[in-house]
Design an enzyme around this catalytic site. Structure first.
Site, short mmCIF file in Angstrom:
data_model
loop_
_atom_site.label_atom_id
_atom_site.label_comp_id
_atom_site.label_asym_id
_atom_site.label_seq_id
_atom_site.Cartn_x
_atom_site.Cartn_y
_atom_site.Cartn_z
CB CYS A 1 9.05 -0.70 -13.04
SG CYS A 1 9.42 1.14 -12.30
CB THR B 1 5.47 -0.56 -11.13
OG1 THR B 1 4.75 0.81 -10.86
CG2 THR B 1 4.71 -1.57 -11.90
CG ASN C 1 9.11 7.22 -8.55
OD1 ASN C 1 10.10 7.89 -8.65
ND2 ASN C 1 8.21 7.70 -9.04
CG HIS D 1 -0.17 7.04 -11.84
ND1 HIS D 1 -0.44 8.21 -12.47
CD2 HIS D 1 1.03 7.08 -11.39
CE1 HIS D 1 0.21 9.32 -12.18
NE2 HIS D 1 1.24 8.66 -11.48
CG HIS E 1 -0.51 5.10 -5.60
ND1 HIS E 1 -0.30 4.89 -6.96
CD2 HIS E 1 0.83 5.98 -5.57
CE1 HIS E 1 0.42 5.44 -7.72
NE2 HIS E 1 1.15 6.14 -6.96
CB CYS F 1 3.72 2.54 -17.23
SG CYS F 1 5.29 1.71 -17.41
CD GLU G 1 1.40 0.83 -10.15
OE1 GLU G 1 2.34 1.90 -10.06
OE2 GLU G 1 1.75 -0.41 -10.25
#
Ligand code: 0CJ
Ligand code: F3S
Length: 324
Positions: A211, A181, A241, A90, A140, A112, A142
């Site tokens: 993404c 993403t 996700n 993340h 979160h 990533c 990320e």
């Protein structure tokens, strides 16, 4: 004389169930890479290898790496001086690798590459003198990582169209937007449209930073959900996700449930159900999909179909330190 009533679970009860399996589903290139980084680090340095945060948001992945000698922690100060540490897929704020370097730790970055790309964009926009509006979910990892690429106060987080209405930048402010993403493609389009309407000068990526894996999995659910009475999404409650896949199915008008594994399925969910859609978030191992289909086959006579909406061939390079 009346015919005997079927007993529960007798073959007469095992009505056919169509199972529509979405493709693509499950592991993306960034998750494959992140797991391989931990595995290679264990081979190279020996156990224990520390991992800051769940490498990906899935307890089965985490447990299998723990069994191989990985130790999961939330913060760097839990890592001893002589142990290698891997940062999760993340991403992390800039302060984390800086602190690891300061302490002389051996660190590996499993962020990533598509998240790292957003990190670099954030830096560029600040260098160009713009304030960043970042679309993402509060709290979160990320989001914490991306916001931590730039000085505090240089980036503002919004989650919804309402949040955009509440922004109070002067009309002439130089602005850029970036996104997490793993967002909902549809919701994000609305937030971006609201930003562009309110601040026509705002600059941003051609497509949002969602993404390929996130968009492909959402598109695949859109193929499966309309013909299903129930969609089962395999993923963890902290997996952004995966949560988005549940929402996408629900917006198609289909009941959807997030499950971590087959044993979460309540047989009552199948009452009156003729077709079940099955998919998995980007952090959910394929063996859990098999486990779910096998469980459905115990409950009903299953006819299985895979609906392919895209092919994925993405592979990301490993960090230099781990390539022989
Ligand atoms: O943030 C990412 C780079 C996605 C990693 C894979 O999925 P997961 O479930 O670990 O993470 P999200 O909560 O971000 O979906
Ligand atoms: Fe990367 Fe997207 Fe997977 S950001 S880790 S490819 S879900």
């Amino acid at each position: 004389m009346n015919a005997p009533l079927p007993t529960p679970n007798s073959p007469a009860d095992r009505l056919p169930l169509t199972v529509l399996i979405a493709a693509p589903r499950g592991f993306c290139a960034g998750v494959d890479r992140a797991i391989e980084i931990v595995e290679r680090a264990l081979q190279r340095y020996g156990a224990p290898v520390y991992v800051r945060h769940e490498i990906v948001h899935n307890r089965f992945v985490v447990e299998s790496l723990k069994a191989k000698g990985a130790i999961f922690v939330e913060e760097l100060d839990e890592v001893p001086e002589d142990a290698p540490v891997v940062f999760s897929a993340h991403g992390v704020p800039k302060s984390v690798p800086a602190e690891a370097t300061r302490r002389g730790l051996e660190w590996l970055d499993a962020t990533c590459p598509l998240v790292s790309k957003v990190h670099r964009q954030a830096e560029r926009q600040i260098e160009a003198g713009r304030h960043i509006v970042f679309i993402g979910h509060v709290g979160h990892p990320e989001v914490i990582g991306t916001m931590g690429q730039v000085p505090a106060g240089a980036i503002t987080l919004v989650e919804t169209v309402d949040d955009v209405s509440g922004l109070e930048f002067a009309e002439s402010t130089d602005l850029a937007f970036l996104t997490q993403t793993t967002l909902s493609v549809d919701d994000t389009a609305e937030v971006v449209a609201a930003l562009r309407a309110k601040y026509p000068q705002i600059v941003g990526p051609k497509a949002e930073d969602i993404c390929y894996a996130t968009s492909n999995r959402q598109a695949a659910v859109k193929q499966v959900a309309p013909g299903s009475d129930l969609v089962l999404v395999i993923g963890a409650p902290n997996s952004s996700n995966s949560l988005r896949l549940v929402e996408v199915a629900e917006r198609c008008g289909t009941d959807a449930r997030l499950i971590q594994r087959a044993s979460d399925i309540d047989p009552a969910w199948l009452d009156g159900v003729g077709t079940v859609g099955v998919t998995a978030g980007a952090s959910a191992p394929e063996k859990l999909v098999r486990e779910v289909v096998d469980r459905l086959s115990e409950l009903r006579v299953v006819e299985e179909h895979t609906l392919v909406s895209a092919e994925e061939k993405m592979v990301f390079k490993l960090p230099r330190q781990l390539v022989d």
